[in-house]
Design a protein around this motif. Structure first.
Motif, PDB file in Angstrom:
ATOM      1  N   ASP A  70      47.629  29.792  35.454  1.00  0.00           N
ATOM      2  CA  ASP A  70      48.036  28.898  36.544  1.00  0.00           C
ATOM      3  C   ASP A  70      47.768  27.424  36.227  1.00  0.00           C
ATOM      4  N   LEU A  71      47.245  27.147  35.042  1.00  0.00           N
ATOM      5  CA  LEU A  71      46.984  25.748  34.697  1.00  0.00           C
ATOM      6  C   LEU A  71      48.306  25.008  34.534  1.00  0.00           C
ATOM      7  N   PRO A  72      48.307  23.708  34.825  1.00  0.00           N
ATOM      8  CA  PRO A  72      49.548  22.945  34.689  1.00  0.00           C
ATOM      9  C   PRO A  72      50.076  23.040  33.259  1.00  0.00           C
ATOM     10  N   ALA A  73      51.349  23.306  33.129  1.00  0.00           N
ATOM     11  CA  ALA A  73      51.964  23.416  31.821  1.00  0.00           C
ATOM     12  C   ALA A  73      52.594  22.093  31.423  1.00  0.00           C
ATOM     13  N   TRP A  74      52.598  21.816  30.142  1.00  0.00           N
ATOM     14  CA  TRP A  74      53.262  20.615  29.658  1.00  0.00           C
ATOM     15  C   TRP A  74      54.043  20.967  28.395  1.00  0.00           C
ATOM     16  N   PRO A  75      55.331  20.723  28.331  1.00  0.00           N
ATOM     17  CA  PRO A  75      56.129  20.157  29.416  1.00  0.00           C
ATOM     18  C   PRO A  75      56.273  21.161  30.546  1.00  0.00           C
ATOM     19  N   PRO A  76      56.470  20.653  31.807  1.00  0.00           N
ATOM     20  CA  PRO A  76      56.501  21.545  32.981  1.00  0.00           C
ATOM     21  C   PRO A  76      57.700  22.487  32.933  1.00  0.00           C
TER      22      PRO A  76
ATOM     23  N   ASP B 200      47.139  15.317  29.427  1.00  0.00           N
ATOM     24  CA  ASP B 200      47.105  15.432  27.968  1.00  0.00           C
ATOM     25  C   ASP B 200      46.090  16.474  27.532  1.00  0.00           C
ATOM     26  N   LEU B 201      45.087  16.673  28.382  1.00  0.00           N
ATOM     27  CA  LEU B 201      44.009  17.610  28.038  1.00  0.00           C
ATOM     28  C   LEU B 201      43.474  18.217  29.328  1.00  0.00           C
ATOM     29  N   ILE B 202      43.276  19.524  29.310  1.00  0.00           N
ATOM     30  CA  ILE B 202      42.573  20.178  30.416  1.00  0.00           C
ATOM     31  C   ILE B 202      41.232  20.662  29.866  1.00  0.00           C
ATOM     32  N   PHE B 203      40.191  20.115  30.459  1.00  0.00           N
ATOM     33  CA  PHE B 203      38.829  20.338  29.984  1.00  0.00           C
ATOM     34  C   PHE B 203      38.139  21.275  30.979  1.00  0.00           C
ATOM     35  N   ALA B 204      37.518  22.335  30.480  1.00  0.00           N
ATOM     36  CA  ALA B 204      36.787  23.255  31.367  1.00  0.00           C
ATOM     37  C   ALA B 204      35.473  23.609  30.692  1.00  0.00           C
ATOM     38  N   SER B 205      34.399  23.071  31.210  1.00  0.00           N
ATOM     39  CA  SER B 205      33.084  23.289  30.606  1.00  0.00           C
ATOM     40  C   SER B 205      32.272  24.238  31.473  1.00  0.00           C
TER      41      SER B 205
ATOM     42  N   MET C 264      33.680  34.022  34.678  1.00  0.00           N
ATOM     43  CA  MET C 264      34.717  34.698  35.470  1.00  0.00           C
ATOM     44  C   MET C 264      34.982  36.095  34.926  1.00  0.00           C
ATOM     45  N   GLU C 265      35.360  36.992  35.825  1.00  0.00           N
ATOM     46  CA  GLU C 265      35.867  38.292  35.411  1.00  0.00           C
ATOM     47  C   GLU C 265      37.129  38.049  34.586  1.00  0.00           C
ATOM     48  N   GLU C 266      37.416  38.976  33.657  1.00  0.00           N
ATOM     49  CA  GLU C 266      38.525  38.763  32.729  1.00  0.00           C
ATOM     50  C   GLU C 266      39.857  38.518  33.452  1.00  0.00           C
ATOM     51  N   ALA C 267      40.114  39.295  34.520  1.00  0.00           N
ATOM     52  CA  ALA C 267      41.396  39.143  35.222  1.00  0.00           C
ATOM     53  C   ALA C 267      41.470  37.793  35.926  1.00  0.00           C
ATOM     54  N   ALA C 268      40.352  37.375  36.522  1.00  0.00           N
ATOM     55  CA  ALA C 268      40.336  36.082  37.211  1.00  0.00           C
ATOM     56  C   ALA C 268      40.499  34.945  36.213  1.00  0.00           C
ATOM     57  N   CYS C 269      39.878  35.095  35.056  1.00  0.00           N
ATOM     58  CA  CYS C 269      39.986  34.084  34.002  1.00  0.00           C
ATOM     59  C   CYS C 269      41.435  33.995  33.517  1.00  0.00           C
ATOM     60  N   ALA C 270      42.053  35.143  33.283  1.00  0.00           N
ATOM     61  CA  ALA C 270      43.454  35.154  32.816  1.00  0.00           C
ATOM     62  C   ALA C 270      44.363  34.512  33.859  1.00  0.00           C
ATOM     63  N   ALA C 271      44.099  34.808  35.141  1.00  0.00           N
ATOM     64  CA  ALA C 271      44.926  34.237  36.212  1.00  0.00           C
ATOM     65  C   ALA C 271      44.739  32.726  36.284  1.00  0.00           C
ATOM     66  N   ALA C 272      43.489  32.269  36.137  1.00  0.00           N
ATOM     67  CA  ALA C 272      43.233  30.822  36.182  1.00  0.00           C
ATOM     68  C   ALA C 272      43.924  30.130  35.019  1.00  0.00           C
ATOM     69  N   LEU C 273      43.852  30.721  33.831  1.00  0.00           N
ATOM     70  CA  LEU C 273      44.490  30.102  32.660  1.00  0.00           C
ATOM     71  C   LEU C 273      46.012  30.061  32.825  1.00  0.00           C
TER      72      LEU C 273
END
Ligand SMILES: C[S@@+](CC[C@H](N)C(=O)[O-])C[C@H]1O[C@@H](n2cnc3c(N)ncnc32)[C@H](O)[C@@H]1O
Length: 118
Positions: free
Chosen positions: A112-118, A90-95, A101-110
């Motif tokens: 790749d986060l689980p999508a809902w609905p999948p 229901d929530l992805i929390f990242a503190s 992160m470098e901008e490209a790594a941050c964009a890639a991590a975002l």
């Protein structure tokens, strides 16, 4: 030359930690929350106050430390991204995870986060 950075909070030495104060209105009774980059689990007590199930994800070495040092047990602690990313949350929390992160790594991590609905 390699470079390492860290934020010294004193948390692992037992210094009192000021819990996260939400700046967004979060629904009060969530079912599942993913703490992405959970570190030593200092946000677990707060997250447990808003959600029934908590999954903590971090890099393998940090998950091993978290198993020993987390202040509050949670449902799942994992460094297996292939498995965690198939979860529904229901929530992805990242503190304090994405900011360094470098901008490209941050964009890639975002991306790749689980999508809902999948
Ligand atoms: C400053 S700590 C914050 C920890 C915790 N979220 C907190 O607020 O106490 C940053 C955390 O992000 C984790 N991290 C860095 N890159 C990551 C990645 N690609 N995937 C998951 N976690 C990552 C680090 O291992 C570290 O535990």
């Amino acid at each position: 030359m390699s470079c390492a950075s860290g934020i010294l909070t004193g948390f692992k030495d037992g210094k009192p930690f000021t819990p996260y104060v939400p700046t967004l209105a979060l629904p009060p009774h969530l079912e599942r929350v993913l703490d992405f980059g959970c570190g030593l689990g200092r946000n677990f007590p707060y997250l447990k106050s808003i959600s029934r199930q908590i999954t903590g994800f971090d890099l393998p070495e940090m998950i091993e430390r978290c198993r020993v040092l987390a202040p509050d047990p949670i449902d799942t602690l994992s460094s297996d991204w292939a498995e965690v990313r198939t979860g529904r949350f229901d929530l992805i929390f990242a503190s304090l995870v994405l900011q360094p992160m470098e901008e490209a790594a941050c964009a890639a991590a975002l991306a790749d986060l689980p999508a809902w609905p999948p």
